[in-house]
Design a protein around this motif. Structure first.
Motif, short mmCIF file in Angstrom:
data_model
loop_
_atom_site.label_atom_id
_atom_site.label_comp_id
_atom_site.label_asym_id
_atom_site.label_seq_id
_atom_site.Cartn_x
_atom_site.Cartn_y
_atom_site.Cartn_z
N ASN A 195 57.84 34.09 36.46
CA ASN A 195 58.26 34.62 34.64
C ASN A 195 57.86 35.75 34.70
N PRO A 196 58.81 37.01 34.41
CA PRO A 196 57.82 38.05 34.04
C PRO A 196 56.82 37.73 33.00
N PHE A 197 57.60 37.35 31.58
CA PHE A 197 56.59 37.26 30.94
C PHE A 197 54.94 36.56 30.87
N THR A 198 55.23 35.26 31.46
CA THR A 198 54.30 34.43 31.86
C THR A 198 53.26 34.78 32.64
N ARG A 199 53.46 35.74 33.80
CA ARG A 199 52.97 36.53 35.36
C ARG A 199 51.93 37.99 34.56
N LEU A 200 52.69 38.32 33.70
CA LEU A 200 52.34 39.91 32.64
C LEU A 200 51.05 39.51 31.44
N LEU A 201 51.54 38.40 31.33
CA LEU A 201 50.04 37.92 30.70
C LEU A 201 48.96 37.07 31.20
N SER A 202 49.68 36.26 32.62
CA SER A 202 48.11 35.87 33.70
C SER A 202 47.81 36.96 34.00
N GLY A 203 48.31 38.11 34.24
CA GLY A 203 47.13 39.47 34.94
C GLY A 203 46.81 39.87 34.00
N TYR A 204 46.77 40.18 32.97
CA TYR A 204 46.60 40.05 31.77
C TYR A 204 45.25 39.42 31.46
N LEU A 205 45.29 37.64 31.36
CA LEU A 205 44.26 37.11 31.11
C LEU A 205 42.91 37.32 32.76
N ASP A 206 44.09 37.34 33.58
CA ASP A 206 43.12 36.95 34.56
C ASP A 206 41.85 38.53 34.89
N LYS A 207 42.20 39.47 34.85
CA LYS A 207 41.84 41.01 35.54
C LYS A 207 41.64 41.81 34.02
N ILE A 208 42.24 41.73 32.12
CA ILE A 208 41.57 42.79 31.55
C ILE A 208 40.47 41.76 30.83
N TYR A 209 41.07 40.60 30.43
CA TYR A 209 40.31 39.83 28.90
C TYR A 209 39.51 39.56 29.81
N THR A 210 39.74 38.60 30.67
CA THR A 210 38.40 38.04 31.30
C THR A 210 37.20 39.02 32.48
N ALA A 211 36.36 38.88 31.75
CA ALA A 211 35.14 40.26 32.06
C ALA A 211 35.38 40.67 33.94
N ASN A 212 36.03 41.71 34.36
CA ASN A 212 36.17 42.63 35.38
C ASN A 212 36.09 43.63 35.47
N PRO A 213 35.09 44.08 35.48
CA PRO A 213 34.62 45.64 35.59
C PRO A 213 35.92 46.37 36.23
N TYR A 214 36.25 46.06 37.59
CA TYR A 214 36.49 46.42 38.18
C TYR A 214 38.22 47.08 37.83
N TYR A 215 38.85 46.08 37.08
CA TYR A 215 40.32 46.37 36.39
C TYR A 215 39.79 47.03 35.62
N TRP A 216 39.12 46.62 34.79
CA TRP A 216 38.76 47.68 33.66
C TRP A 216 38.56 49.41 33.26
N ASN A 217 37.95 49.44 34.77
CA ASN A 217 37.96 50.75 35.09
C ASN A 217 39.59 51.17 35.66
N SER A 218 39.41 50.76 36.39
CA SER A 218 41.04 51.15 37.07
C SER A 218 42.34 51.16 36.46
N ILE A 219 42.42 49.80 35.67
CA ILE A 219 43.30 50.13 34.76
C ILE A 219 42.49 51.22 33.69
N GLY A 220 42.51 50.61 32.77
CA GLY A 220 41.34 51.69 31.75
C GLY A 220 41.51 53.25 31.81
N ARG A 221 41.49 53.30 33.15
CA ARG A 221 41.88 54.87 33.51
C ARG A 221 43.27 55.88 33.04
N SER A 222 44.21 54.93 33.36
CA SER A 222 45.25 55.08 33.30
C SER A 222 45.89 54.64 31.65
#
Length: 454
Positions: A195-222
């Motif tokens: 489901n696109p809604f649950t997939r998007l939320l899962s991506g946010y929780l796993d790659k952004i909310y949970t401490a993940n500096p690589y994705y903070w930097n790569s996506i944050g700059r965009s």
């Protein structure tokens, strides 16, 4: 002389263009869409005709099912190495909806080129399987599954540590065009959607909310192109609203770089161009998993408690990942906040009850070992009521989407409409689009630590 060179260059370009057109029509010929009329009749119902499109004739044939006078029809999918039947009604209905949704989309190729698209594929040589890997749709599990099938010493996919999942995963990138086309024809090709809604939320929780500096930097700059100061310079405070807007903008503008964890599923795996043998869903994992194991003649998991193993694997991944990233996390947030975020993440996933409190103080969090975190997470999970956890998970899902503006939600549906239609998901669920519910602030849900580190 200059004119002569220009004429030669023009002829060369024309020859390349003609060759490209010939190659394109050859590919189209290989994947020519056939209409196969299949009829089926359920008990006490009138016969209903359905057309299976987009599945080439070497994959589908019609056979009668049963010895009686019943006119029920099952789909017999065949390829050189195995033959199998699709008689499950939910899979037949899924195939029908998928085929109808792809009608008219055969030449809508999306933005992913054939070269970048092939990177999404993984294979099992021993079982002749090709899998299109969609991030945040069980891809880690299925990549490990293919490695297990090719191994002689692995008992389950969870024998491969989460951090090592890609080390021996066999990609498809080295295959040439014609080899790739032959592989689609001679292998079992499948994809798992979500489901696109649950997939998007899962991506946010796993790659952004949970401490993940690589994705903070790569996506944050965009998301925030202007230079930031203090904590904001790490992009550790990106909100879910910002991620929704990021997906809308990335899907809408061709120059925007997209991360696979937030990319449209149909663009990664081209379901209306590639003749998939099977399209599964995260929401029907148990049934789909059983079907695939039976189809592949794999009996390793009989009597295995896969759900418990998945929970343990999640806790292992959280603990080891935080330890592995510690040096890059601490310049941005404290490890205490990082652990608090992961604890909250587990509560949002419905693995730990809201009544279970993270047991370590700030001092202890600086030196906690992965084994200690795993131990307290497993203990909290066992203390939690499973029925209440399901309700809690739905509550968080509803409330988190209430932090997003309704205008953004509608734009998100437009950006991901092919995913909703091709994979048959409701684009306007009441749990999200209930306009009577007041909007919430990001901090109403996600704030776990008030002390700001500058």
């Amino acid at each position: 002389m200059k004119t002569l060179n220009m004429m030669r260059l023009r002829r060369k370009l024309i020859r390349k263009l003609l060759f490209g057109m010939v190659l394109l029509f050859s590919v189209i010929g290989i994947f020519q869409i056939r209409d196969v009329s299949v009829s089926k009749q359920a008990s006490n119902t009138a016969t209903k005709d359905l057309k299976i499109r987009h599945v080439t004739d070497f994959f589908v044939e019609q056979i009668p099912n049963g010895r009686s006078n019943s006119r029920n029809i099952s789909h017999k999918i065949k390829f050189p190495f195995k033959k199998y039947n699709i008689s499950e009604s939910y899979l037949i209905q899924r195939l029908e909806r998928y085929s109808n949704a792809c009608r008219g989309r055969e030449f809508q190729f999306g933005r992913e080129t054939k070269f970048s698209m092939k990177r999404h594929f993984r294979k099992s040589s021993s079982h002749h399987i090709l899998y299109c890997s969609i991030e945040k749709a069980g891809s880690t599990f299925w990549r490990r599954m293919l490695q297990m099938l090719d191994s002689t010493n692995l008992k389950t996919p969870y024998d491969i540590a989460p951090l090592h999942v890609n080390e021996k995963s066999v990609p498809f990138v080295e295959e040439g065009l014609y080899h790739a086309l032959a592989s689609f024809k001679t292998n079992f090709v499948f994809v798992i959607a979500r489901n696109p809604f649950t997939r998007l939320l899962s991506g946010y929780l796993d790659k952004i909310y949970t401490a993940n500096p690589y994705y903070w930097n790569s996506i944050g700059r965009s998301i925030r192109p202007n230079p930031q100061r203090g904590r904001a310079a790490c992009y550790s405070d990106i909100t879910f609203q910002e991620i929704v807007d990021y997906v809308i903008n990335a899907e809408g503008y061709f120059k925007k770089v997209r991360d696979p964890h937030f990319m449209a599923m149909h663009d990664m795996c081209k379901p209306c161009q590639i003749p998939y043998d099977f399209i599964g869903k995260m929401e029907t994992f148990d049934k789909d998993f059983s079907f695939l194991m039976k189809t592949w003649n794999v009996s390793n998991f009989e009597g295995t408690d896969m759900k418990s193993m998945a929970v343990d694997d999640t806790f292992l991944d959280v603990a080891t990942s935080l330890q592995d990233r510690k040096n890059s996390i601490t310049p941005c947030i404290s490890m205490h906040e990082a652990y608090l975020r992961s604890w909250k993440h587990m509560q949002i996933k419905g693995l730990i009850s809201d009544h279970e409190i993270y047991p370590f103080d700030e001092t202890k969090s600086q030196s906690i070992k992965p084994v200690d975190l795993i131990k307290v997470m497993k203990s909290a999970h066992l203390k939690s009521n499973q029925g209440e956890l399901k309700i809690q998970k739905v509550k968080y899902f509803r409330e988190i989407y209430r932090t997003v503006h309704l205008k953004s939600l509608n734009l998100l549906v437009q950006a991901l409409r092919p995913d909703f239609e091709i994979f048959d998901y409701d684009p306007f669920p009441e749990t999200i689009f209930n306009s009577t519910s007041p909007r919430l602030q990001h901090t109403d849900i996600f704030l776990v630590y008030n002390k700001t580190k500058i």
